[in-house]
Design an enzyme around this catalytic site. Structure first.
Site, PDB file in Angstrom:
ATOM      1  N   ILE A  49       6.239  -9.966  -8.811  1.00 55.88           N
ATOM      2  CA  ILE A  49       4.909  -9.360  -8.906  1.00 55.88           C
ATOM      3  C   ILE A  49       4.970  -7.855  -9.163  1.00 55.88           C
ATOM      4  O   ILE A  49       4.022  -7.267  -9.692  1.00 55.88           O
ATOM      5  CB  ILE A  49       4.087  -9.668  -7.631  1.00 55.88           C
ATOM      6  CG1 ILE A  49       2.594  -9.407  -7.876  1.00 55.88           C
ATOM      7  CG2 ILE A  49       4.604  -8.853  -6.441  1.00 55.88           C
ATOM      8  CD1 ILE A  49       1.702  -9.866  -6.744  1.00 55.88           C
TER       9      ILE A  49
ATOM     10  N   THR B 132       3.021  -9.573   4.304  1.00 56.37           N
ATOM     11  CA  THR B 132       2.117  -9.583   5.465  1.00 56.37           C
ATOM     12  C   THR B 132       2.821  -9.342   6.799  1.00 56.37           C
ATOM     13  O   THR B 132       2.190  -9.441   7.842  1.00 56.37           O
ATOM     14  CB  THR B 132       1.370 -10.924   5.538  1.00 56.37           C
ATOM     15  OG1 THR B 132       2.323 -11.990   5.614  1.00 56.37           O
ATOM     16  CG2 THR B 132       0.495 -11.119   4.307  1.00 56.37           C
TER      17      THR B 132
ATOM     18  N   TYR C  53       1.332  -1.291   6.450  1.00 53.91           N
ATOM     19  CA  TYR C  53       0.727  -2.475   5.855  1.00 53.91           C
ATOM     20  C   TYR C  53      -0.708  -2.180   5.419  1.00 53.91           C
ATOM     21  O   TYR C  53      -1.104  -2.481   4.285  1.00 53.91           O
ATOM     22  CB  TYR C  53       0.754  -3.625   6.857  1.00 53.91           C
ATOM     23  CG  TYR C  53      -0.081  -4.817   6.458  1.00 53.91           C
ATOM     24  CD1 TYR C  53       0.285  -5.623   5.387  1.00 53.91           C
ATOM     25  CD2 TYR C  53      -1.252  -5.144   7.153  1.00 53.91           C
ATOM     26  CE1 TYR C  53      -0.491  -6.720   5.013  1.00 53.91           C
ATOM     27  CE2 TYR C  53      -2.027  -6.242   6.793  1.00 53.91           C
ATOM     28  CZ  TYR C  53      -1.638  -7.017   5.724  1.00 53.91           C
ATOM     29  OH  TYR C  53      -2.406  -8.087   5.356  1.00 53.91           O
TER      30      TYR C  53
END
Length: 280
Positions: free
Chosen positions: A36, A61, A124
């Site tokens: 990605i 995550t 995050y």
């Protein structure tokens, strides 16, 4: 519609495939199929799919892990979104992307609205906020669904962890000073179907109804799982050795989603009960 789901084997991706696949031509690509963070890889799989809609359910995550690998976290959660948005813009393809309650700092005290200022307190959250900014900058045909505290059939989640730990101990310690809305991936996927088919665009907060602390969540998990004889002790976040700080009150207001779609997700307790029944 022809729909391409990136991260189709993940916790959310699996349910998106199942629910959208009933009515649409769905294909999926996983991390083993493409990188990605490579714009060339993203271009190849998106053009090959000839999709009307690209759903990005691929993400890093591991909240604590992101603190130790900022570059890796941003390459997926930020640069990956940038790559997808660039290609979809050039091909006039709609994008569905997911973000998190962790883009907020948790100090507001009331449920967060879609246009509230983001102020993440961990890596995050920073990476997800940057992904949001790329999406908004590069596309005008997107659905950005912020959600929270996800659990589902595939992969690791809090529900599975609590049940596993409860089988090997008589006492669990769970924080009671972080408040949010547990969300079942099946319900989120159903909401996304509604947004896609209704041709909605923009930012939407989508969670199951209600709120609780992680401690309250854990108590309900054991209750619904029929596990007795295990004490769930409330503790404070400062007593839990975690690399990444968490927002204390990150409840999202889903009023906009209801106002526009006339749909609301069921209370988190009902969703959790069904999930555990299915697990059994």
């Amino acid at each position: 519609m022809k729909i391409l789901i990136l991260g189709h084997k993940g916790m959310l991706g699996g349910d998106l495939v199942s629910i959208l696949g009933i009515s649409h031509d769905v294909t999926g690509k996983g991390t083993e199929d493409f990188n990605i963070s490579s714009v060339e890889d993203c271009r190849d799989i998106i053009l090959e799919s000839e999709a009307d809609v690209v759903i990005n359910a691929a993400a890093s995550t591991d909240v604590d892990g992101c603190e130790s690998d900022r570059e890796g976290c941003f390459s997926i959660n930020s640069e990956g979104v940038k790559n997808i948005a660039l290609i979809c813009r050039d091909q006039d393809i709609k994008i569905v992307h997911f973000s998190t309650d962790y883009v907020f700092d948790g100090t507001k005290g009331n449920p967060y609205l879609e246009d509230d200022v983001c102020n993440p307190i961990n890596v995050y959250g920073e990476s997800k906020m940057m992904g949001e900014l790329y999406l908004k900058e590069l596309s005008d045909n997107y659905i950005l669904a912020r959600t929270a505290w996800l659990y589902g059939k595939n992969g690791k989640n809090f529900v599975k962890a609590i049940i596993k730990k409860a089988k090997n101990t008589k006492k669990l310690e769970v924080v009671d000073d972080q408040i949010g809305s547990p969300t079942y991936t099946v319900d989120l996927a159903t909401a996304v179907k509604k947004l896609i088919e209704g041709n909605y665009t923009g930012v939407f907060h989508v969670t199951n109804g209600g709120k609780c602390s992680w401690h309250e969540f854990a108590v309900k998990i054991l209750e619904y799982a029929g596990i007795t004889g295990v004490k769930v002790e409330p503790i404070k976040s400062v007593n839990l050795a975690r690399k990444a700080p968490r927002p204390r009150h990150s409840v999202l207001s889903c009023q906009k989603f209801f106002d526009e779609t006339k749909m609301s997700l069921r209370p988190w307790q009902m969703a959790l009960s069904e999930y555990i029944s299915r697990m059994k």
